[in-house]
Design a protein around this motif. Structure first.
Motif, PDB file in Angstrom:
ATOM      1  N   THR A  23      58.720  21.180  32.324  1.00  0.00           N
ATOM      2  CA  THR A  23      58.408  22.345  33.161  1.00  0.00           C
ATOM      3  C   THR A  23      57.378  23.236  32.483  1.00  0.00           C
ATOM      4  N   GLU A  24      57.562  23.495  31.198  1.00  0.00           N
ATOM      5  CA  GLU A  24      56.603  24.326  30.471  1.00  0.00           C
ATOM      6  C   GLU A  24      55.211  23.705  30.482  1.00  0.00           C
ATOM      7  N   ALA A  25      55.138  22.395  30.225  1.00  0.00           N
ATOM      8  CA  ALA A  25      53.837  21.721  30.197  1.00  0.00           C
ATOM      9  C   ALA A  25      53.165  21.766  31.558  1.00  0.00           C
ATOM     10  N   ALA A  26      53.946  21.566  32.625  1.00  0.00           N
ATOM     11  CA  ALA A  26      53.382  21.574  33.974  1.00  0.00           C
ATOM     12  C   ALA A  26      52.870  22.956  34.352  1.00  0.00           C
ATOM     13  N   LEU A  27      53.636  23.995  34.024  1.00  0.00           N
ATOM     14  CA  LEU A  27      53.194  25.355  34.326  1.00  0.00           C
ATOM     15  C   LEU A  27      51.949  25.708  33.515  1.00  0.00           C
ATOM     16  N   PHE A  28      51.921  25.277  32.273  1.00  0.00           N
ATOM     17  CA  PHE A  28      50.753  25.532  31.430  1.00  0.00           C
ATOM     18  C   PHE A  28      49.519  24.892  32.037  1.00  0.00           C
ATOM     19  N   GLU A  29      49.675  23.640  32.516  1.00  0.00           N
ATOM     20  CA  GLU A  29      48.544  22.943  33.127  1.00  0.00           C
ATOM     21  C   GLU A  29      48.135  23.594  34.444  1.00  0.00           C
ATOM     22  N   ALA A  30      49.113  23.958  35.261  1.00  0.00           N
ATOM     23  CA  ALA A  30      48.801  24.472  36.592  1.00  0.00           C
ATOM     24  C   ALA A  30      48.119  25.834  36.550  1.00  0.00           C
ATOM     25  N   PHE A  31      48.518  26.685  35.612  1.00  0.00           N
ATOM     26  CA  PHE A  31      48.013  28.062  35.599  1.00  0.00           C
ATOM     27  C   PHE A  31      47.015  28.346  34.490  1.00  0.00           C
ATOM     28  N   GLY A  32      46.628  27.311  33.746  1.00  0.00           N
ATOM     29  CA  GLY A  32      45.520  27.458  32.826  1.00  0.00           C
ATOM     30  C   GLY A  32      45.859  27.909  31.422  1.00  0.00           C
ATOM     31  N   GLY A  33      47.098  28.298  31.168  1.00  0.00           N
ATOM     32  CA  GLY A  33      47.481  28.680  29.833  1.00  0.00           C
ATOM     33  C   GLY A  33      46.773  29.933  29.336  1.00  0.00           C
ATOM     34  N   VAL A  34      46.750  30.092  28.016  1.00  0.00           N
ATOM     35  CA  VAL A  34      46.157  31.284  27.397  1.00  0.00           C
ATOM     36  C   VAL A  34      44.662  31.363  27.705  1.00  0.00           C
ATOM     37  N   ARG A  35      43.987  30.230  27.629  1.00  0.00           N
ATOM     38  CA  ARG A  35      42.555  30.232  27.877  1.00  0.00           C
ATOM     39  C   ARG A  35      42.241  30.643  29.305  1.00  0.00           C
ATOM     40  N   GLY A  36      43.035  30.160  30.248  1.00  0.00           N
ATOM     41  CA  GLY A  36      42.837  30.553  31.639  1.00  0.00           C
ATOM     42  C   GLY A  36      43.019  32.043  31.841  1.00  0.00           C
ATOM     43  N   MET A  37      43.991  32.622  31.138  1.00  0.00           N
ATOM     44  CA  MET A  37      44.205  34.068  31.252  1.00  0.00           C
ATOM     45  C   MET A  37      43.017  34.845  30.683  1.00  0.00           C
ATOM     46  N   VAL A  38      42.497  34.377  29.559  1.00  0.00           N
ATOM     47  CA  VAL A  38      41.326  35.035  28.964  1.00  0.00           C
ATOM     48  C   VAL A  38      40.141  34.982  29.922  1.00  0.00           C
ATOM     49  N   GLU A  39      39.939  33.830  30.545  1.00  0.00           N
ATOM     50  CA  GLU A  39      38.822  33.677  31.475  1.00  0.00           C
ATOM     51  C   GLU A  39      39.009  34.540  32.719  1.00  0.00           C
ATOM     52  N   THR A  40      40.238  34.827  33.055  1.00  0.00           N
ATOM     53  CA  THR A  40      40.509  35.694  34.196  1.00  0.00           C
ATOM     54  C   THR A  40      40.251  37.156  33.879  1.00  0.00           C
ATOM     55  N   VAL A  41      40.613  37.563  32.672  1.00  0.00           N
ATOM     56  CA  VAL A  41      40.548  38.980  32.299  1.00  0.00           C
ATOM     57  C   VAL A  41      39.154  39.392  31.825  1.00  0.00           C
ATOM     58  N   LEU A  42      38.480  38.541  31.080  1.00  0.00           N
ATOM     59  CA  LEU A  42      37.265  38.931  30.362  1.00  0.00           C
ATOM     60  C   LEU A  42      36.157  39.512  31.248  1.00  0.00           C
ATOM     61  N   PRO A  43      35.792  38.884  32.393  1.00  0.00           N
ATOM     62  CA  PRO A  43      34.712  39.463  33.202  1.00  0.00           C
ATOM     63  C   PRO A  43      35.015  40.880  33.691  1.00  0.00           C
ATOM     64  N   GLY A  44      36.205  41.107  34.192  1.00  0.00           N
ATOM     65  CA  GLY A  44      36.575  42.434  34.665  1.00  0.00           C
ATOM     66  C   GLY A  44      36.632  43.442  33.528  1.00  0.00           C
ATOM     67  N   LEU A  45      37.127  43.000  32.372  1.00  0.00           N
ATOM     68  CA  LEU A  45      37.179  43.875  31.212  1.00  0.00           C
ATOM     69  C   LEU A  45      35.769  44.281  30.779  1.00  0.00           C
ATOM     70  N   LEU A  46      34.848  43.328  30.777  1.00  0.00           N
ATOM     71  CA  LEU A  46      33.463  43.628  30.401  1.00  0.00           C
ATOM     72  C   LEU A  46      32.824  44.581  31.403  1.00  0.00           C
ATOM     73  N   PHE A  47      33.072  44.349  32.700  1.00  0.00           N
ATOM     74  CA  PHE A  47      32.502  45.213  33.732  1.00  0.00           C
ATOM     75  C   PHE A  47      32.944  46.662  33.547  1.00  0.00           C
ATOM     76  N   VAL A  48      34.242  46.880  33.429  1.00  0.00           N
ATOM     77  CA  VAL A  48      34.741  48.256  33.349  1.00  0.00           C
ATOM     78  C   VAL A  48      34.362  48.897  32.023  1.00  0.00           C
ATOM     79  N   SER A  49      34.266  48.107  30.959  1.00  0.00           N
ATOM     80  CA  SER A  49      33.871  48.663  29.658  1.00  0.00           C
ATOM     81  C   SER A  49      32.437  49.179  29.706  1.00  0.00           C
ATOM     82  N   ILE A  50      31.526  48.358  30.231  1.00  0.00           N
ATOM     83  CA  ILE A  50      30.123  48.775  30.305  1.00  0.00           C
ATOM     84  C   ILE A  50      29.960  49.932  31.270  1.00  0.00           C
ATOM     85  N   PHE A  51      30.649  49.872  32.419  1.00  0.00           N
ATOM     86  CA  PHE A  51      30.511  50.946  33.403  1.00  0.00           C
ATOM     87  C   PHE A  51      31.086  52.262  32.877  1.00  0.00           C
TER      88      PHE A  51
END
Length: 259
Positions: A23-51
């Motif tokens: 179950t853990e492996a499947a959820l990790f694969e389906a939702f992208g794991g730590v790297r997927g979370m970083v890729e989700t957060v980073l663009p928005g974080l950069l936008f609001v930081s610069i703005f």
């Protein structure tokens, strides 16, 4: 109960552990794991930081889009799965288009907020319809496809609980963000949105893990199909061998009569 019927202590311990690991492996694969979370957060974080620093919509939007493209390029170079990075690019691109078109920096976040609202409703509606969305997402990952709908009621129930959790969490997130979209300024909305990226997601994933770890094991329909194909091949081979044997015996009988 005989000694053969009675499960051993090791079996009792290893089977739940194996189910949790799968179950853990499947959820990790389906939702992208730590790297997927970083890729989700980073663009928005950069936008609001610069703005927040210079209030420049164009620079903030271009920087966010550029980092999304870089993340995709890195995955392509490493030959990794790109679905999570690509989804981030599309989300950022829509946000950039909205913000540039209206001239309102807050509109950078609007497509993502609307997507979150739609996804939350989709989880609720599909669950009420008897086809919980999380089951449609994770079924192929667990190699069970849609077998849980008719052949594994305990697993369907777990998927329904998980979908309710995802739907309610996403709708609760929307209940916080949409009032801020109208009442707060861009930086306030941006920082709250960044703060709400990971915790609700982790809560939903954890609840999904809890429900599925206690559910019956998935039915591996791919293994069933392979077994059925193998059985059909063996049967065909046996029938061919029997036909060849019958033909040989018939030919032998004719040869004896002729002799």
């Amino acid at each position: 109960m005989t000694s053969l019927d009675k499960p051993t202590e090791d079996t009792d311990q290893t089977q739940p552990d194996n189910a949790r690991a799968v179950t853990e492996a499947a959820l990790f694969e389906a939702f992208g794991g730590v790297r997927g979370m970083v890729e989700t957060v980073l663009p928005g974080l950069l936008f609001v930081s610069i703005f927040t620093i210079d209030k420049d919509l164009h620079v903030s939007a271009i920087a966010a889009l550029a980092v999304s493209l870089i993340l995709v390029a890195v995955r392509l170079v490493r030959k990794d799965t790109v679905k999570h990075a690509f989804s981030g690019v599309f989300g950022v691109a829509f946000g950039v288009v909205f913000a540039m078109f209206t001239g309102n920096a807050k509109d950078f976040y609007l497509p993502g907020m609307l997507y979150t609202l739609g996804l939350g409703l989709a989880y609720i509606i599909t669950t009420l319809a008897g086809v919980p969305l999380i089951g449609l997402i994770l079924g192929p990952v667990f190699k069970e496809n849609l077998s849980w709908r008719t052949r594994n009621p305990g697993r369907k129930k777990a998927y329904a609980k998980a979908s309710w959790a995802w739907g309610l969490i996403l709708l609760a997130k929307c209940a916080i963000l949409f009032p801020l979209y109208w009442w707060a300024d861009t930086t306030q909305l941006g920082w709250v949105l960044v703060a709400l990226k990971i915790p609700p997601f982790l809560l939903a994933v954890w609840l999904t893990w809890v429900f599925l770890a206690k559910a019956p094991a998935p039915i591996d329909v791919f293994a069933e199909m392979e077994a059925a194909e193998k059985a059909a091949e063996e049967k065909a081979a046996e029938e061919k061998a029997a036909a060849e044997k019958a033909a040989a015996e018939s030919a032998g009988g004719r040869h004896r009569r002729d002799g």
